[in-house]
Write a protein that holds these residues in place. Structure first.
Motif, PDB file in Angstrom:
ATOM      1  N   GLU A   1      48.686  29.256  14.695  1.00 39.79           N
ATOM      2  CA  GLU A   1      48.057  27.769  13.921  1.00 39.79           C
ATOM      3  C   GLU A   1      49.142  26.707  13.828  1.00 39.79           C
ATOM      4  O   GLU A   1      48.992  25.649  13.663  1.00 39.79           O
ATOM      5  N   HIS A   2      50.344  27.135  14.106  1.00 38.31           N
ATOM      6  CA  HIS A   2      51.727  26.230  13.840  1.00 38.31           C
ATOM      7  C   HIS A   2      51.766  25.281  15.441  1.00 38.31           C
ATOM      8  O   HIS A   2      52.421  24.413  15.213  1.00 38.31           O
ATOM      9  N   PHE A   3      51.125  25.763  16.364  1.00 39.67           N
ATOM     10  CA  PHE A   3      51.474  25.128  17.702  1.00 39.67           C
ATOM     11  C   PHE A   3      51.101  23.792  17.588  1.00 39.67           C
ATOM     12  O   PHE A   3      51.915  22.860  18.296  1.00 39.67           O
ATOM     13  N   ASP A   4      50.128  23.428  17.217  1.00 41.31           N
ATOM     14  CA  ASP A   4      49.486  21.820  17.201  1.00 41.31           C
ATOM     15  C   ASP A   4      50.523  21.033  16.511  1.00 41.31           C
ATOM     16  O   ASP A   4      50.979  19.817  17.193  1.00 41.31           O
ATOM     17  N   ARG A   5      51.268  21.288  15.435  1.00 41.22           N
ATOM     18  CA  ARG A   5      52.003  20.459  14.777  1.00 41.22           C
ATOM     19  C   ARG A   5      53.130  20.538  15.591  1.00 41.22           C
ATOM     20  O   ARG A   5      54.048  19.523  15.689  1.00 41.22           O
ATOM     21  N   PHE A   6      53.648  21.503  16.237  1.00 39.21           N
ATOM     22  CA  PHE A   6      54.928  21.915  17.081  1.00 39.21           C
ATOM     23  C   PHE A   6      54.689  20.882  18.359  1.00 39.21           C
ATOM     24  O   PHE A   6      55.710  20.218  18.683  1.00 39.21           O
ATOM     25  N   TRP A   7      53.742  20.778  18.951  1.00 36.10           N
ATOM     26  CA  TRP A   7      53.393  20.145  20.226  1.00 36.10           C
ATOM     27  C   TRP A   7      53.510  18.708  19.874  1.00 36.10           C
ATOM     28  O   TRP A   7      54.274  17.831  20.406  1.00 36.10           O
ATOM     29  N   THR A   8      52.922  18.237  18.924  1.00 39.05           N
ATOM     30  CA  THR A   8      52.766  16.678  18.277  1.00 39.05           C
ATOM     31  C   THR A   8      54.252  16.216  18.148  1.00 39.05           C
ATOM     32  O   THR A   8      54.496  15.121  18.503  1.00 39.05           O
ATOM     33  N   SER A   9      54.862  17.122  17.272  1.00 35.98           N
ATOM     34  CA  SER A   9      56.104  16.824  16.958  1.00 35.98           C
ATOM     35  C   SER A   9      57.033  16.613  18.092  1.00 35.98           C
ATOM     36  O   SER A   9      58.062  15.692  18.181  1.00 35.98           O
ATOM     37  N   ALA A  10      57.225  17.622  19.220  1.00 35.06           N
ATOM     38  CA  ALA A  10      57.824  17.404  20.555  1.00 35.06           C
ATOM     39  C   ALA A  10      57.562  16.167  21.309  1.00 35.06           C
ATOM     40  O   ALA A  10      58.587  15.466  21.391  1.00 35.06           O
ATOM     41  N   LEU A  11      55.983  15.835  21.318  1.00 33.20           N
ATOM     42  CA  LEU A  11      55.975  14.528  21.951  1.00 33.20           C
ATOM     43  C   LEU A  11      56.433  13.412  21.243  1.00 33.20           C
ATOM     44  O   LEU A  11      56.990  12.485  21.918  1.00 33.20           O
ATOM     45  N   ARG A  12      56.268  13.353  19.975  1.00 34.98           N
ATOM     46  CA  ARG A  12      56.857  12.023  19.323  1.00 34.98           C
ATOM     47  C   ARG A  12      58.397  12.243  19.416  1.00 34.98           C
ATOM     48  O   ARG A  12      58.883  10.983  19.610  1.00 34.98           O
ATOM     49  N   ASP A  13      59.135  13.155  19.512  1.00 41.57           N
ATOM     50  CA  ASP A  13      60.670  13.028  19.563  1.00 41.57           C
ATOM     51  C   ASP A  13      60.828  12.846  20.893  1.00 41.57           C
ATOM     52  O   ASP A  13      61.904  11.990  21.142  1.00 41.57           O
ATOM     53  N   MET A  14      60.147  12.928  21.964  1.00 40.44           N
ATOM     54  CA  MET A  14      60.323  12.529  23.365  1.00 40.44           C
ATOM     55  C   MET A  14      60.156  11.087  23.350  1.00 40.44           C
ATOM     56  O   MET A  14      61.035  10.569  24.106  1.00 40.44           O
ATOM     57  N   GLN A  15      59.080  10.675  22.908  1.00 37.72           N
ATOM     58  CA  GLN A  15      58.667   9.055  22.917  1.00 37.72           C
ATOM     59  C   GLN A  15      60.003   8.284  22.258  1.00 37.72           C
ATOM     60  O   GLN A  15      60.528   7.074  22.553  1.00 37.72           O
ATOM     61  N   ALA A  16      60.604   8.891  21.117  1.00 39.87           N
ATOM     62  CA  ALA A  16      61.768   8.367  20.374  1.00 39.87           C
ATOM     63  C   ALA A  16      62.744   8.381  21.036  1.00 39.87           C
ATOM     64  O   ALA A  16      63.829   7.767  20.797  1.00 39.87           O
ATOM     65  N   GLY A  17      63.097   9.095  22.316  1.00 39.12           N
ATOM     66  CA  GLY A  17      64.290   9.473  22.967  1.00 39.12           C
ATOM     67  C   GLY A  17      65.343  10.562  22.495  1.00 39.12           C
ATOM     68  O   GLY A  17      66.350  10.506  22.924  1.00 39.12           O
TER      69      GLY A  17
ATOM     70  N   ALA B   1      53.685  17.331  28.942  1.00 39.48           N
ATOM     71  CA  ALA B   1      52.719  16.421  29.175  1.00 39.48           C
ATOM     72  C   ALA B   1      51.438  17.071  28.674  1.00 39.48           C
ATOM     73  O   ALA B   1      51.376  18.284  28.710  1.00 39.48           O
ATOM     74  N   ALA B   2      50.427  16.047  28.654  1.00 39.19           N
ATOM     75  CA  ALA B   2      49.183  16.686  28.225  1.00 39.19           C
ATOM     76  C   ALA B   2      48.488  17.906  28.785  1.00 39.19           C
ATOM     77  O   ALA B   2      48.135  18.817  28.460  1.00 39.19           O
ATOM     78  N   GLY B   3      48.657  17.790  30.122  1.00 44.42           N
ATOM     79  CA  GLY B   3      48.414  18.843  30.935  1.00 44.42           C
ATOM     80  C   GLY B   3      49.067  20.207  31.201  1.00 44.42           C
ATOM     81  O   GLY B   3      48.652  21.302  31.423  1.00 44.42           O
ATOM     82  N   LEU B   4      50.121  20.346  30.156  1.00 43.68           N
ATOM     83  CA  LEU B   4      50.956  21.519  29.807  1.00 43.68           C
ATOM     84  C   LEU B   4      50.405  22.017  28.722  1.00 43.68           C
ATOM     85  O   LEU B   4      51.012  23.404  28.445  1.00 43.68           O
ATOM     86  N   GLU B   5      49.659  21.481  27.941  1.00 44.28           N
ATOM     87  CA  GLU B   5      49.598  21.913  26.338  1.00 44.28           C
ATOM     88  C   GLU B   5      48.840  23.418  26.448  1.00 44.28           C
ATOM     89  O   GLU B   5      49.606  24.138  25.527  1.00 44.28           O
TER      90      GLU B   5
END
Length: 194
Positions: free
Chosen positions: A46-62, A18-22
């Motif tokens: 520098e790879h973290f932001d893409r990793f984080w965004t991808s994880a959140l997207r996959d979580m939203q997709a279930g 979640a956003a507060g853990l980033e």
């Protein structure tokens, strides 16, 4: 199919991304660059932001539940692990995308995390949990074997790592029928470590 909820035992608290853990997760993963070399992807630097965004997207997709791993002895986020490749139609998933800071390796953190995630997966109706690792990653393979997962073979030329290396993947699994024995082994390990 797998609820996105925190999981906790006496050693660790697994907190869904979640956003507060980033920033805590970023700090935990931005260490030991050499260890990232055997991973399919990386979250270092520098790879973290893409990793984080991808994880959140996959979580939203279930299809994924990504966790920040908080060590309860000091309250520090020491790494990450996930339930992912969630396939409700086959009642299967994988446990992986695991990375711990060096000071959290080799102790109770990994078995405590895997115990919580396996319990959560099987309680949610999963019948097969796969654990995959690079075939050359001896430390990871030993840890997976110690968990009690069944070795099912090596998948040749299975993935391309973030560095471009063609990787062979060692495949392990815990089936729902195996879970009582695996759980007992993990509980014994965690009790002995307490």
């Amino acid at each position: 199919m797998i609820p996105i909820v925190p999981l906790e035992d006496a050693c660790v608290r697994l907190e869904p991304y979640a956003a507060g853990l980033e920033e805590e997760v970023r700090a935990a993963l931005n260490v030991d660059p050499d260890s990232w070399a055997v991973m399919v992807g990386t979250a270092h630097g520098e790879h973290f932001d893409r990793f984080w965004t991808s994880a959140l997207r996959d979580m939203q997709a279930g299809t994924k539940v990504a966790y920040a791993v908080r060590r309860l002895s000091d309250g520090v986020v020491v790494g990450t692990s996930s339930l992912y490749e969630i396939r409700p139609e086959h009642r299967r998933c994988e446990i992986g995308a695991t990375f711990y800071r060096p000071d959290a390796r080799g102790g109770v953190v990994n078995p405590a995390c895997k115990r919580l995630m396996l319990e959560h997966a099987f309680a949610s109706g999963i019948v097969r949990v796969e654990i995959l690792t690079d075939a050359i990653n001896a430390r990871s393979r030993a840890a997976i074997t110690k968990l009690g997962a069944r070795f099912e073979g090596v998948l040749g030329n299975h993935k391309i790592t973030w560095t471009g290396r063609v990787r062979d993947t060692a495949l392990y699994a815990v089936l729902d029928r195996d879970w009582p024995d695996v759980r007992s082994r993990l509980d014994a390990r965690l009790t002995a470590s307490a």
